[in-house]
Design a protein around this motif. Structure first.
Motif, PDB file in Angstrom:
ATOM      1  N   PRO A 144       0.933  -1.108   0.024  1.00  0.00           N
ATOM      2  CA  PRO A 144       0.067  -0.178  -0.155  1.00  0.00           C
ATOM      3  C   PRO A 144       0.885   1.238   0.065  1.00  0.00           C
ATOM      4  O   PRO A 144       1.630   1.562   0.709  1.00  0.00           O
ATOM      5  CB  PRO A 144      -0.654  -0.176   1.385  1.00  0.00           C
ATOM      6  CG  PRO A 144      -0.739  -1.524   1.668  1.00  0.00           C
ATOM      7  CD  PRO A 144       0.508  -1.900   1.156  1.00  0.00           C
ATOM      8  N   ARG A 145       0.581   2.127  -0.928  1.00  0.00           N
ATOM      9  CA  ARG A 145       1.271   3.486  -1.040  1.00  0.00           C
ATOM     10  C   ARG A 145       0.938   4.459  -0.081  1.00  0.00           C
ATOM     11  O   ARG A 145       1.614   5.323   0.217  1.00  0.00           O
ATOM     12  CB  ARG A 145       1.212   3.988  -2.168  1.00  0.00           C
ATOM     13  CG  ARG A 145       1.842   3.359  -3.466  1.00  0.00           C
ATOM     14  CD  ARG A 145       1.737   3.845  -4.804  1.00  0.00           C
ATOM     15  NE  ARG A 145       2.566   3.415  -5.956  1.00  0.00           N
ATOM     16  CZ  ARG A 145       2.144   2.263  -6.532  1.00  0.00           C
ATOM     17  NH1 ARG A 145       1.086   2.068  -6.281  1.00  0.00           N
ATOM     18  NH2 ARG A 145       3.174   1.905  -7.415  1.00  0.00           N
ATOM     19  N   ALA A 146      -0.116   4.112   0.959  1.00  0.00           N
ATOM     20  CA  ALA A 146      -0.477   4.934   1.820  1.00  0.00           C
ATOM     21  C   ALA A 146       0.272   4.633   3.123  1.00  0.00           C
ATOM     22  O   ALA A 146       0.038   5.411   4.086  1.00  0.00           O
ATOM     23  CB  ALA A 146      -2.165   4.872   2.303  1.00  0.00           C
ATOM     24  N   MET A 147       1.186   3.701   3.106  1.00  0.00           N
ATOM     25  CA  MET A 147       1.837   3.456   4.241  1.00  0.00           C
ATOM     26  C   MET A 147       2.711   4.760   4.527  1.00  0.00           C
ATOM     27  O   MET A 147       3.330   5.376   3.759  1.00  0.00           O
ATOM     28  CB  MET A 147       2.818   2.194   3.963  1.00  0.00           C
ATOM     29  CG  MET A 147       2.174   0.775   4.257  1.00  0.00           C
ATOM     30  SD  MET A 147       3.121  -0.591   3.700  1.00  0.00           S
ATOM     31  CE  MET A 147       4.253  -0.594   5.198  1.00  0.00           C
ATOM     32  N   PRO A 148       3.200   4.708   5.902  1.00  0.00           N
ATOM     33  CA  PRO A 148       4.364   5.811   6.115  1.00  0.00           C
ATOM     34  C   PRO A 148       5.623   5.330   5.248  1.00  0.00           C
ATOM     35  O   PRO A 148       6.011   4.247   4.894  1.00  0.00           O
ATOM     36  CB  PRO A 148       4.706   5.509   7.659  1.00  0.00           C
ATOM     37  CG  PRO A 148       3.391   4.838   8.217  1.00  0.00           C
ATOM     38  CD  PRO A 148       2.960   4.020   6.896  1.00  0.00           C
ATOM     39  N   ALA A 149       6.280   6.422   4.736  1.00  0.00           N
ATOM     40  CA  ALA A 149       7.637   6.052   3.718  1.00  0.00           C
ATOM     41  C   ALA A 149       8.284   5.204   4.224  1.00  0.00           C
ATOM     42  O   ALA A 149       9.007   3.986   3.448  1.00  0.00           O
ATOM     43  CB  ALA A 149       8.158   7.567   3.435  1.00  0.00           C
ATOM     44  N   GLY A 151       8.132   2.529   6.372  1.00  0.00           N
ATOM     45  CA  GLY A 151       7.491   1.374   6.356  1.00  0.00           C
ATOM     46  C   GLY A 151       7.284   0.792   5.071  1.00  0.00           C
ATOM     47  O   GLY A 151       7.519  -0.398   4.749  1.00  0.00           O
ATOM     48  N   TYR A 152       6.958   1.575   3.852  1.00  0.00           N
ATOM     49  CA  TYR A 152       6.788   1.248   2.555  1.00  0.00           C
ATOM     50  C   TYR A 152       8.078   0.918   2.034  1.00  0.00           C
ATOM     51  O   TYR A 152       8.351  -0.022   1.277  1.00  0.00           O
ATOM     52  CB  TYR A 152       6.249   2.463   1.875  1.00  0.00           C
ATOM     53  CG  TYR A 152       6.015   2.268   0.340  1.00  0.00           C
ATOM     54  CD1 TYR A 152       4.872   1.682  -0.179  1.00  0.00           C
ATOM     55  CD2 TYR A 152       7.038   2.707  -0.648  1.00  0.00           C
ATOM     56  CE1 TYR A 152       4.686   1.382  -1.540  1.00  0.00           C
ATOM     57  CE2 TYR A 152       6.924   2.551  -2.017  1.00  0.00           C
ATOM     58  CZ  TYR A 152       5.905   1.886  -2.498  1.00  0.00           C
ATOM     59  OH  TYR A 152       5.713   1.538  -3.631  1.00  0.00           O
ATOM     60  N   ALA A 153       9.204   1.559   2.280  1.00  0.00           N
ATOM     61  CA  ALA A 153      10.518   1.318   1.856  1.00  0.00           C
ATOM     62  C   ALA A 153      10.896  -0.121   2.207  1.00  0.00           C
ATOM     63  O   ALA A 153      11.517  -0.845   1.630  1.00  0.00           O
ATOM     64  CB  ALA A 153      11.542   2.417   2.307  1.00  0.00           C
ATOM     65  N   GLY A 154      10.611  -0.458   3.580  1.00  0.00           N
ATOM     66  CA  GLY A 154      11.206  -1.535   4.184  1.00  0.00           C
ATOM     67  C   GLY A 154      10.335  -2.799   3.347  1.00  0.00           C
ATOM     68  O   GLY A 154      10.906  -3.661   2.939  1.00  0.00           O
ATOM     69  N   ALA A 155       9.220  -2.697   3.070  1.00  0.00           N
ATOM     70  CA  ALA A 155       8.164  -3.508   2.436  1.00  0.00           C
ATOM     71  C   ALA A 155       8.792  -3.897   1.142  1.00  0.00           C
ATOM     72  O   ALA A 155       8.722  -5.073   0.659  1.00  0.00           O
ATOM     73  CB  ALA A 155       6.639  -3.256   2.670  1.00  0.00           C
ATOM     74  N   VAL A 156       8.645  -2.751   0.246  1.00  0.00           N
ATOM     75  CA  VAL A 156       9.221  -2.997  -1.052  1.00  0.00           C
ATOM     76  C   VAL A 156      10.670  -3.581  -1.083  1.00  0.00           C
ATOM     77  O   VAL A 156      11.045  -4.409  -2.222  1.00  0.00           O
ATOM     78  CB  VAL A 156       8.904  -1.844  -2.019  1.00  0.00           C
ATOM     79  CG1 VAL A 156       7.572  -1.215  -2.038  1.00  0.00           C
ATOM     80  CG2 VAL A 156      10.024  -0.666  -1.359  1.00  0.00           C
ATOM     81  N   LEU A 157      11.460  -3.061  -0.271  1.00  0.00           N
ATOM     82  CA  LEU A 157      12.752  -3.651  -0.554  1.00  0.00           C
ATOM     83  C   LEU A 157      12.999  -5.241  -0.025  1.00  0.00           C
ATOM     84  O   LEU A 157      13.752  -5.728  -0.567  1.00  0.00           O
ATOM     85  CB  LEU A 157      13.853  -2.729   0.313  1.00  0.00           C
ATOM     86  CG  LEU A 157      14.216  -1.295  -0.207  1.00  0.00           C
ATOM     87  CD1 LEU A 157      15.086  -0.759   0.897  1.00  0.00           C
ATOM     88  CD2 LEU A 157      15.039  -1.530  -1.650  1.00  0.00           C
ATOM     89  N   ALA A 158      12.039  -5.350   0.965  1.00  0.00           N
ATOM     90  CA  ALA A 158      12.115  -6.826   1.399  1.00  0.00           C
ATOM     91  C   ALA A 158      11.716  -7.763   0.279  1.00  0.00           C
ATOM     92  O   ALA A 158      12.165  -8.980   0.184  1.00  0.00           O
ATOM     93  CB  ALA A 158      11.146  -7.189   2.656  1.00  0.00           C
ATOM     94  N   ARG A 159      10.355  -7.218  -0.392  1.00  0.00           N
ATOM     95  CA  ARG A 159       9.785  -8.056  -1.554  1.00  0.00           C
ATOM     96  C   ARG A 159      10.919  -8.157  -2.576  1.00  0.00           C
ATOM     97  O   ARG A 159      11.255  -9.120  -3.280  1.00  0.00           O
ATOM     98  CB  ARG A 159       8.551  -7.401  -2.037  1.00  0.00           C
ATOM     99  CG  ARG A 159       7.637  -7.439  -1.009  1.00  0.00           C
ATOM    100  CD  ARG A 159       6.237  -7.198  -1.803  1.00  0.00           C
ATOM    101  NE  ARG A 159       5.002  -7.252  -0.729  1.00  0.00           N
ATOM    102  CZ  ARG A 159       3.902  -7.425  -1.090  1.00  0.00           C
ATOM    103  NH1 ARG A 159       3.504  -7.499  -2.443  1.00  0.00           N
ATOM    104  NH2 ARG A 159       2.936  -7.466  -0.282  1.00  0.00           N
TER     105      ARG A 159
END
Length: 263
Positions: A144-149, A151-159
């Protein structure tokens, strides 16, 4: 007179929310709520649950998880009232997904380590995208792009790491951090500095992931330490009748280092 027994179980909770949303004898405030009006509350309750989790207080975590569950029940009841979905749809969909994505437990799949489970999970989700006609959709689109930045960075980098996009060792990640720091230092204007600052933050999140660290949690800890130390420094200044702005820069740093040494 003893207190009546406390209702427990999932169905009594669902029934309580049905009554609160009932046009006959329900709560006027609950009846006025919509998916949109509850959006910010859902976010707030999620953060409060995280705070209780970080505090390591089971009683507080029980309460905050309950408040978070309330939001799920609330949205499901709004869906039921609108005739779009209900809590059975939410629970059923979740259960089916858990079973489908764990064939090593519920089927013929095999996964002996957490790493193998993660790889299998991504392959299953890719197959699901194909089944939905979304084969060209990026695996990052589900974050979700609505995540805090952070948290979003961690999620996309983890994937991306799970897909094989990663450094061979920690040294590569740290070299990337140094590279981005240098580019930020040499940036020519505000727009370029903003881009390079963002790249540096992203590189730091990636380095943290390699070390098993969560950037959001790490920054929360740093924020808490900074707030405590700054307050300690302020108390010391008040006791001496001094003001921070009136001190030479070197003295400000000395007071800060003193506060750091104290905790």
């Amino acid at each position: 007179m003893p207190n009546p027994p406390r209702p427990s179980g999932f169905e009594p909770l669902v029934e309580t929310m049905r009554r609160l949303r009932s046009p006959q004898g329900g709560c006027p405030w609950d009846l006025e709520q919509t998916h949109a009006s509850l959006r910010d509350t859902l976010i707030e309750e999620s953060y409060e649950a995280l705070e209780a989790l970080d505090a390591g207080e089971p009683g507080a975590l029980v309460e905050e998880l309950g408040d978070l569950l309330l939001q799920i029940i609330f949205h499901a009841q709004i869906g039921a009232d609108e005739g779009t979905f209900d809590i059975a749809d939410v629970v059923g969909h979740l259960n089916e997904k858990l079973i489908r994505r764990h064939p090593h437990v519920f089927g013929e799949g095999a996964a002996a380590t957490a790493t193998e489970v993660t790889g299998q999970w991504e392959r299953i989700k890719a197959a699901e995208r194909v089944g939905k006609g979304q084969a060209e959709r990026s695996m990052l689109d589900g974050v979700p792009r609505a995540m805090p930045a952070l948290g979003y960075a961690g999620a996309v980098l983890a994937r991306a790491r799970r897909a094989g996009f990663d450094w061979d060792d920690d040294a590569g990640a740290f070299e990337k951090v140094a590279e981005e720091a240098g580019e930020l230092r040499d940036a020519a204007d505000v727009a370029e500095r903003e881009r390079e600052f963002g790249d540096l933050l992203l590189a730091l999140v990636g380095a943290g992931l390699r070390m098993g660290l969560d950037a959001e949690q790490a920054l929360r800890g740093a924020n808490a330490r900074f707030a405590w130390r700054f307050a300690r420094m302020e108390r010391g200044l008040r006791e001496r009748g001094e003001e921070l702005a009136g001190l030479p820069v070197s003295e400000r740093h000395a007071r800060w280092e003193q506060a750091k040494a104290e905790g």
